[in-house]
Motif scaffolding. Structure first.
Motif, PDB file in Angstrom:
ATOM      1  N   PRO A 253       0.807  -1.231   0.000  1.00  0.00           N
ATOM      2  CA  PRO A 253       0.000   0.000   0.000  1.00  0.00           C
ATOM      3  C   PRO A 253       0.835   1.275   0.000  1.00  0.00           C
ATOM      4  O   PRO A 253       0.436   2.280  -0.603  1.00  0.00           O
ATOM      5  N   MET A 254       2.011   1.230   0.637  1.00  0.00           N
ATOM      6  CA  MET A 254       2.869   2.420   0.613  1.00  0.00           C
ATOM      7  C   MET A 254       3.367   2.700  -0.804  1.00  0.00           C
ATOM      8  O   MET A 254       3.406   3.849  -1.263  1.00  0.00           O
ATOM      9  N   TYR A 255       3.751   1.626  -1.506  1.00  0.00           N
ATOM     10  CA  TYR A 255       4.195   1.795  -2.890  1.00  0.00           C
ATOM     11  C   TYR A 255       3.046   2.260  -3.780  1.00  0.00           C
ATOM     12  O   TYR A 255       3.233   3.094  -4.689  1.00  0.00           O
ATOM     13  N   ALA A 256       1.855   1.717  -3.539  1.00  0.00           N
ATOM     14  CA  ALA A 256       0.700   2.123  -4.356  1.00  0.00           C
ATOM     15  C   ALA A 256       0.397   3.608  -4.162  1.00  0.00           C
ATOM     16  O   ALA A 256       0.123   4.332  -5.139  1.00  0.00           O
ATOM     17  N   LEU A 257       0.455   4.059  -2.891  1.00  0.00           N
ATOM     18  CA  LEU A 257       0.205   5.477  -2.628  1.00  0.00           C
ATOM     19  C   LEU A 257       1.303   6.342  -3.227  1.00  0.00           C
ATOM     20  O   LEU A 257       1.033   7.411  -3.817  1.00  0.00           O
ATOM     21  N   ARG A 258       2.546   5.898  -3.124  1.00  0.00           N
ATOM     22  CA  ARG A 258       3.666   6.648  -3.712  1.00  0.00           C
ATOM     23  C   ARG A 258       3.530   6.736  -5.231  1.00  0.00           C
ATOM     24  O   ARG A 258       3.719   7.803  -5.832  1.00  0.00           O
ATOM     25  N   ASP A 259       3.190   5.594  -5.857  1.00  0.00           N
ATOM     26  CA  ASP A 259       3.050   5.595  -7.323  1.00  0.00           C
ATOM     27  C   ASP A 259       1.909   6.504  -7.766  1.00  0.00           C
ATOM     28  O   ASP A 259       2.003   7.168  -8.812  1.00  0.00           O
ATOM     29  N   LEU A 260       0.818   6.527  -6.959  1.00  0.00           N
ATOM     30  CA  LEU A 260      -0.307   7.389  -7.317  1.00  0.00           C
ATOM     31  C   LEU A 260       0.126   8.855  -7.344  1.00  0.00           C
ATOM     32  O   LEU A 260      -0.110   9.576  -8.348  1.00  0.00           O
ATOM     33  N   PHE A 261       0.766   9.307  -6.287  1.00  0.00           N
ATOM     34  CA  PHE A 261       1.190  10.715  -6.230  1.00  0.00           C
ATOM     35  C   PHE A 261       2.294  11.011  -7.242  1.00  0.00           C
ATOM     36  O   PHE A 261       2.358  12.122  -7.795  1.00  0.00           O
ATOM     37  N   ASN A 263       2.654   9.591 -10.209  1.00  0.00           N
ATOM     38  CA  ASN A 263       2.019   9.696 -11.533  1.00  0.00           C
ATOM     39  C   ASN A 263       1.241  10.993 -11.668  1.00  0.00           C
ATOM     40  O   ASN A 263       1.217  11.600 -12.752  1.00  0.00           O
ATOM     41  N   ILE A 264       0.571  11.382 -10.566  1.00  0.00           N
ATOM     42  CA  ILE A 264      -0.165  12.648 -10.625  1.00  0.00           C
ATOM     43  C   ILE A 264       0.801  13.800 -10.891  1.00  0.00           C
ATOM     44  O   ILE A 264       0.519  14.705 -11.699  1.00  0.00           O
ATOM     45  N   GLN A 265       1.962  13.731 -10.211  1.00  0.00           N
ATOM     46  CA  GLN A 265       2.938  14.816 -10.368  1.00  0.00           C
ATOM     47  C   GLN A 265       3.618  14.761 -11.731  1.00  0.00           C
ATOM     48  O   GLN A 265       3.816  15.786 -12.389  1.00  0.00           O
ATOM     49  N   LYS A 266       3.965  13.552 -12.163  1.00  0.00           N
ATOM     50  CA  LYS A 266       4.778  13.436 -13.376  1.00  0.00           C
ATOM     51  C   LYS A 266       3.960  13.556 -14.659  1.00  0.00           C
ATOM     52  O   LYS A 266       4.380  14.203 -15.626  1.00  0.00           O
ATOM     53  N   TYR A 267       2.797  12.931 -14.652  1.00  0.00           N
ATOM     54  CA  TYR A 267       2.022  12.875 -15.904  1.00  0.00           C
ATOM     55  C   TYR A 267       0.814  13.791 -15.904  1.00  0.00           C
ATOM     56  O   TYR A 267       0.065  13.822 -16.891  1.00  0.00           O
ATOM     57  N   ASP A 268       0.593  14.492 -14.821  1.00  0.00           N
ATOM     58  CA  ASP A 268      -0.542  15.412 -14.737  1.00  0.00           C
ATOM     59  C   ASP A 268      -1.830  14.688 -15.117  1.00  0.00           C
ATOM     60  O   ASP A 268      -2.536  15.060 -16.060  1.00  0.00           O
ATOM     61  N   LEU A 269      -2.125  13.589 -14.388  1.00  0.00           N
ATOM     62  CA  LEU A 269      -3.278  12.741 -14.712  1.00  0.00           C
ATOM     63  C   LEU A 269      -4.578  13.516 -14.548  1.00  0.00           C
ATOM     64  O   LEU A 269      -4.724  14.314 -13.610  1.00  0.00           O
ATOM     65  N   PRO A 270      -5.513  13.224 -15.396  1.00  0.00           N
ATOM     66  CA  PRO A 270      -6.826  13.888 -15.254  1.00  0.00           C
ATOM     67  C   PRO A 270      -7.584  13.300 -14.053  1.00  0.00           C
ATOM     68  O   PRO A 270      -7.294  12.214 -13.581  1.00  0.00           O
ATOM     69  N   GLY A 271      -8.617  14.043 -13.647  1.00  0.00           N
ATOM     70  CA  GLY A 271      -9.386  13.646 -12.467  1.00  0.00           C
ATOM     71  C   GLY A 271     -10.070  12.309 -12.623  1.00  0.00           C
ATOM     72  O   GLY A 271     -10.203  11.545 -11.637  1.00  0.00           O
ATOM     73  N   ASP A 272     -10.536  12.002 -13.841  1.00  0.00           N
ATOM     74  CA  ASP A 272     -11.252  10.727 -14.038  1.00  0.00           C
ATOM     75  C   ASP A 272     -10.346   9.529 -13.764  1.00  0.00           C
ATOM     76  O   ASP A 272     -10.769   8.543 -13.133  1.00  0.00           O
ATOM     77  N   GLU A 273      -9.092   9.603 -14.242  1.00  0.00           N
ATOM     78  CA  GLU A 273      -8.169   8.495 -14.026  1.00  0.00           C
ATOM     79  C   GLU A 273      -7.794   8.383 -12.544  1.00  0.00           C
ATOM     80  O   GLU A 273      -7.631   7.287 -12.009  1.00  0.00           O
ATOM     81  N   ILE A 274      -7.648   9.569 -11.912  1.00  0.00           N
ATOM     82  CA  ILE A 274      -7.300   9.552 -10.490  1.00  0.00           C
ATOM     83  C   ILE A 274      -8.424   8.905  -9.684  1.00  0.00           C
ATOM     84  O   ILE A 274      -8.181   8.093  -8.768  1.00  0.00           O
ATOM     85  N   ARG A 275      -9.669   9.236 -10.034  1.00  0.00           N
ATOM     86  CA  ARG A 275     -10.805   8.663  -9.308  1.00  0.00           C
ATOM     87  C   ARG A 275     -10.876   7.155  -9.505  1.00  0.00           C
ATOM     88  O   ARG A 275     -11.320   6.423  -8.618  1.00  0.00           O
TER      89      ARG A 275
END
Length: 461
Positions: A253-261, A263-275
């Protein structure tokens, strides 16, 4: 008066100890003490009797005077020999000279009334001589002299009974006194010796009991050490296993949370993908927070082994509280929760511990129940003094091997129906906390037919 008696007592002890050596056993020391006392009185009588005869102006033959003085000489020789550490030589002097001198009196035709001394010498021989051969030799000598010079010879030209009857009676009385005194002293010393043996036996028995008790204590401590060693090995194995499981399950879960943030920072993911990614991360974080809470409670229970704070608890109210807390987790899997709670039912236990038990059991039931499944949770009186609490699900159930692992407290990673992780730490805490509150857990399960986790606790006091 006491000052006058002290020299007498010291002198008496000195007489008793003549010839005693450290190598002698206690019984030989006591026999030698009696021998010394008898010779002391013999020497005393060998002095007093001739002196008394002189003042009485008795017209006795010269041999009679020699015989009257002989006890002083012979007994003094015996005491000197004992003082020089020659007790065997002293006995030889005593049992040779006394019978011979006494027999010479009667062989010379003098009847002085001292024939009882032959019996006295025989009595002493039985008590004082060690070897049977020496005893028989001394008895034979005394009896042979007695029969030959007194019973058989019996030709006396001088009879003390005719010359001085009181002196004649005194000699008989003196012989009887010596016989009685010797028997009394030997009896007394024998009693003292036996009492000493009994006391030593009692001391030995007490020491044996102490040694046996010490042996049992050492054995008990050895068993405790062995038990503690086994427990330490088990705890060490548990620690290694827990760290292995925790390091694996916390990493994901720590890696999953790290990867989420990231990707958000690096690829500027849209809100739909984040949700779309958030539910999985939330699920992992829910598991992680539950795991951390269990670990913290487990650590707390280990540091405060007996820190339970029992109180009256309405278990039905607590069931509703825990059900409300975990309702969202159940709804996310479309699992239906049904509480079978009616009127208040009170238990006497630690609130925080039982709350954690309920949360873990209900959370496990949700995890292993598929979509559209049902979970029933409730409480009912078990008997007059206990309350039974149960969590029943329609989930996957468990096979016999898994049930065995749970009953033996073997902790292992399992996946729920929605791929949820688990370590078994929660069940470990449940069992431990229930035991601390005077309860126990019971598990019924069959593969494909669900499970029933129940526990019994003391009711309202």
């Amino acid at each position: 008066m006491k000052n006058y008696l002290q020299p007498i007592a010291k002198g008496f002890l000195f007489i008793r100890s003549l010839g005693v050596t450290p190598g002698m056993d206690e019984y030989e020391k006591r026999k030698l003490a009696v021998f010394n006392i008898l010779n002391f009185f013999g020497a005393l009588s060998g002095i007093i009797i001739p002196v008394a005869g002189l003042f009485n102006h008795d017209n006795l033959p010269a041999l009679a005077w020699i015989v009257a003085c002989s006890p002083a000489i012979i007994s003094m020789l015996v005491l000197i020999s004992n003082r020089m550490g020659r007790p065997e030589r002293a006995k030889m002097i005593y049992f040779t000279f006394y019978p011979v001198i006494t027999s010479l009196v009667y062989a010379s035709g003098l009847d002085l009334g001292i024939e009882l001394f032959f019996v006295f010498y025989g009595v002493l021989a039985v008590f004082l001589l060690k070897k049977i051969a020496n005893v028989l030799l001394s008895l034979t000598l005394s009896m042979a002299l007695y029969f030959s010079v007194y019973a058989v010879w019996h030709n006396f030209h001088f009879q003390l009974s005719l010359s001085n009857y009181s002196f004649f009676l005194f000699n008989h009385f003196l012989a009887a006194i010596f016989i009685f005194l010797s028997l009394y002293l030997f009896k007394k010393e024998n009693h003292g010796y036996q009492s000493g043996l009994l006391n030593k036996n009692v001391e030995l028995e007490n020491k044996n009991r102490e040694i046996e008790q010490q042996r049992l204590d050492i054995l008990q401590k050895a068993l405790q050490l062995e038990k503690q060693h086994t427990e330490l090995q088990e705890l060490d194995g548990l620690k290694n296993k827990l760290f292995s499981i925790i390091s694996h399950d916390l990493r994901a879960p720590m890696y999953a949370l790290r990867d989420l943030f990231r990707n958000i920072q690096k690829y500027d993911l849209p809100g739909d993908e984040i949700r779309l990614m958030i539910p999985d991360v939330v699920s992992d974080l829910n598991y992680t927070t539950g795991l951390m809470e269990n670990l913290l409670q487990w650590a707390k229970s280990q540091m405060q082994a007996n820190a339970t704070k029992p109180q009256l608890i309405d278990i039905n109210a607590m069931i509703k509280e825990v059900t409300q807390l975990l309702r969202l987790q159940a709804e996310s899997k479309r699992v239906y929760l049904e509480t079978k709670t009616d009127a208040p039912i009170y238990i006497y236990a630690d609130r925080d511990m039982i709350n954690l038990v309920l949360r873990n059991l209900l959370s496990n039931a949700i995890k292993f129940t598929p979509e559209e499944g049902k979970i029933y949770i409730g409480a009912q009186p078990s008997d007059e003094a206990h309350v039974k609490v149960f969590v029943q699900d329609t989930g996957t159930g468990m096979n016999a091997e898994t049930l065995k692992k749970i009953n033996e407290c073997n902790y292992f990673t399992t996946k729920g129906t929605a791929n949820e992780s688990g370590t078994g730490i929660g069940l470990m805490l449940c069992k431990e906390f229930l035991a601390k509150n005077g309860g126990h857990m019971h598990v019924e399960s069959e593969r494909g037919k669900g499970s029933v986790f129940s526990f019994v606790l003391p009711g309202q006091e």
